[in-house]
Write a protein that holds these residues in place. Structure first.
Motif, short mmCIF file in Angstrom:
data_model
loop_
_atom_site.label_atom_id
_atom_site.label_comp_id
_atom_site.label_asym_id
_atom_site.label_seq_id
_atom_site.Cartn_x
_atom_site.Cartn_y
_atom_site.Cartn_z
N ALA A 86 0.83 -1.21 0.00
CA ALA A 86 0.00 0.00 0.00
C ALA A 86 0.86 1.26 0.00
O ALA A 86 0.60 2.21 -0.75
CB ALA A 86 -0.93 -0.01 1.21
N GLN A 87 1.90 1.27 0.84
CA GLN A 87 2.77 2.44 0.95
C GLN A 87 3.52 2.71 -0.36
O GLN A 87 3.66 3.85 -0.79
CB GLN A 87 3.78 2.22 2.08
CG GLN A 87 4.91 3.24 2.15
CD GLN A 87 4.42 4.62 2.58
OE1 GLN A 87 3.53 4.71 3.41
NE2 GLN A 87 5.00 5.65 2.02
N ALA A 289 -0.71 -13.51 -1.37
CA ALA A 289 0.05 -12.35 -1.85
C ALA A 289 -0.36 -11.06 -1.17
O ALA A 289 -0.92 -10.15 -1.80
CB ALA A 289 -0.10 -12.22 -3.37
N PRO A 290 -0.11 -10.92 0.15
CA PRO A 290 -0.55 -9.72 0.87
C PRO A 290 0.01 -8.41 0.34
O PRO A 290 -0.66 -7.38 0.42
CB PRO A 290 -0.08 -9.98 2.31
CG PRO A 290 0.94 -11.07 2.21
CD PRO A 290 0.55 -11.89 1.05
N LYS A 291 1.22 -8.44 -0.23
CA LYS A 291 1.76 -7.20 -0.79
C LYS A 291 0.90 -6.74 -1.97
O LYS A 291 0.61 -5.54 -2.12
CB LYS A 291 3.21 -7.41 -1.25
CG LYS A 291 3.91 -6.12 -1.65
CD LYS A 291 5.34 -6.37 -2.15
CE LYS A 291 6.21 -6.92 -1.07
NZ LYS A 291 7.62 -7.04 -1.52
N SER A 292 0.47 -7.68 -2.79
CA SER A 292 -0.42 -7.34 -3.91
C SER A 292 -1.77 -6.86 -3.41
O SER A 292 -2.38 -5.96 -4.00
CB SER A 292 -0.61 -8.57 -4.82
OG SER A 292 0.62 -8.94 -5.43
N ILE A 293 -2.25 -7.45 -2.32
CA ILE A 293 -3.52 -7.00 -1.73
C ILE A 293 -3.40 -5.55 -1.30
O ILE A 293 -4.29 -4.73 -1.56
CB ILE A 293 -3.90 -7.89 -0.53
CG1 ILE A 293 -4.27 -9.30 -1.01
CG2 ILE A 293 -5.08 -7.27 0.24
CD1 ILE A 293 -4.54 -10.28 0.11
N ARG A 299 -4.73 1.22 -4.65
CA ARG A 299 -5.08 1.66 -6.00
C ARG A 299 -6.57 1.99 -6.07
O ARG A 299 -6.98 3.01 -6.64
CB ARG A 299 -4.74 0.56 -7.01
CG ARG A 299 -5.13 0.90 -8.46
CD ARG A 299 -4.89 -0.26 -9.40
NE ARG A 299 -5.74 -1.39 -9.09
CZ ARG A 299 -7.02 -1.49 -9.44
NH1 ARG A 299 -7.60 -0.50 -10.10
NH2 ARG A 299 -7.72 -2.56 -9.13
N MET A 300 -7.39 1.13 -5.48
CA MET A 300 -8.83 1.34 -5.50
C MET A 300 -9.23 2.56 -4.68
O MET A 300 -10.10 3.34 -5.09
CB MET A 300 -9.53 0.09 -4.95
CG MET A 300 -9.42 -1.10 -5.86
SD MET A 300 -10.14 -2.58 -5.12
CE MET A 300 -9.98 -3.74 -6.50
#
Length: 330
Positions: A86-87, A289-293, A299-300
């Motif tokens: 997220a960051q 894949a928590p980084k992708s989450i 992004r959303m």
């Protein structure tokens, strides 16, 4: 210590030999100027170490360029990876991210998010309902499928693979240590039940150990849940843990009861923590894949803040088999 006076756009304009309006055009990307003028303005801004006054800008744009992300706590490596994703995305877009922990949150803190003009909130905590109902109509809020229906974390395929693997090794009696309060409609448990039924295996409710109203999924809760499961005295040979932290707690409990993994009990978790391979018995797990989450949630959120279309996204979990699962010998 004396601090230097804040550099203004007027200072940049004087150094670059242009008007203040031209500096604004270049730095705000609001009007096209010649490449030569743009280069002079940017060079002057760099040399003077000019930093825009975001407070003043926010009065015009109605945006603070400041968002927040809410997690349960930082004990779970899953949240660390999620925050990293997220960051990373927020920084690319020029946003600052504030971190808030559910374990130290009260209703007044939520109200302060709105009064401090936070642009939006990413919510990843299990206790999302009260949060979303309290401020969801006041600022943009984004989270997993339970409440925004924007991002779907699909555990189903991975859970079906895990149960097929368990069955292939001869297991028929599968337990679950859930951590969450009974009645929680969590997709992991729903998918586990569905997968067991699909493979013709019994779903014994007495082998599902639920948590209390705090819905904690920690190492300690994993230990306690496994201890409770063993005390029930019902036969089982395989266990699903809600996350890898609970699985680690379950491992400790099993060792204390002189039960071997996987010779006596097979075990798998969820989150695929980087440490899973380094455990004494490498832990099988579901990787989501928590980084992708984290990246997708941010992004959303930014799309919603900026008035863009928020496209839906599905992240599918993958079952990673390691040595904590083996042949059933009972």
């Amino acid at each position: 210590m004396d601090r230097k006076a804040r550099v203004t756009r007027k200072d940049v304009a004087q150094k670059a030999g242009v008007s203040v309006a031209t500096v604004s055009y270049v730095l705000n990307h609001t009007k096209t100027v010649s490449e030569e003028v743009e280069a002079r303005v940017k060079e002057a801004a760099r040399e003077l170490r000019y930093q825009p006054n975001l407070i003043a800008r926010s009065l015009i744009t109605k945006r603070s360029m400041h968002v927040a992300i809410l997690v349960d706590n930082l004990n779970n490596p899953y949240y660390i990876k999620l925050l990293e994703g997220a960051q990373k995305l927020a920084a690319k877009k020029g946003y600052i991210v504030a971190l808030m922990l559910q374990d130290h949150l009260n209703s007044e803190n939520l109200d302060q998010l709105v009064s401090r003009q936070i642009d939006g909130l990413v919510v990843t905590t299990q206790k999302w309902k009260g949060i979303y109902e309290r401020i969801g109509s006041l600022i943009p809020c984004i989270g997993p499928q339970d409440y925004s229906n924007k991002l779907l974390i699909d555990y189903r395929h991975a859970m079906f693979e895990a149960v097929k693997t368990i069955k292939r090794y001869g297991h028929r009696r599968v337990a679950a240590i859930c951590g969450l309060e009974q009645g929680t409609d969590d997709p992991r448990i729903c998918n586990l039940r569905e997968a067991l039924e699909n493979e013709g295996m019994e779903v014994d409710q007495e082998l599902f150990i639920w948590g209390d109203k705090d819905s904690e999924t920690t190492v300690t809760k994993g230990y306690q849940a496994m201890d409770q499961l063993l005390k029930r005295g019902r036969e089982f040979t395989a266990v699903f843990a809600m996350n890898d932290l609970m699985a680690i707690g379950a491992m400790r409990c099993l060792r204390e009861h002189k039960l071997r993994i996987p010779e006596d009990i097979s075990l798998w978790g969820c989150d695929n923590d980087d440490r899973d391979e380094d455990l004494q018995i490498p832990l099988s797990s579901i990787d989501v894949a928590p980084k992708s989450i984290g990246e997708e949630l941010m992004r959303m959120l930014l799309a919603e803040i900026e008035g863009s279309q928020v496209t839906e996204k599905t992240i599918r979990g993958v079952f990673v088999e390691r040595k904590s699962i083996g042949v059933c010998k009972h």
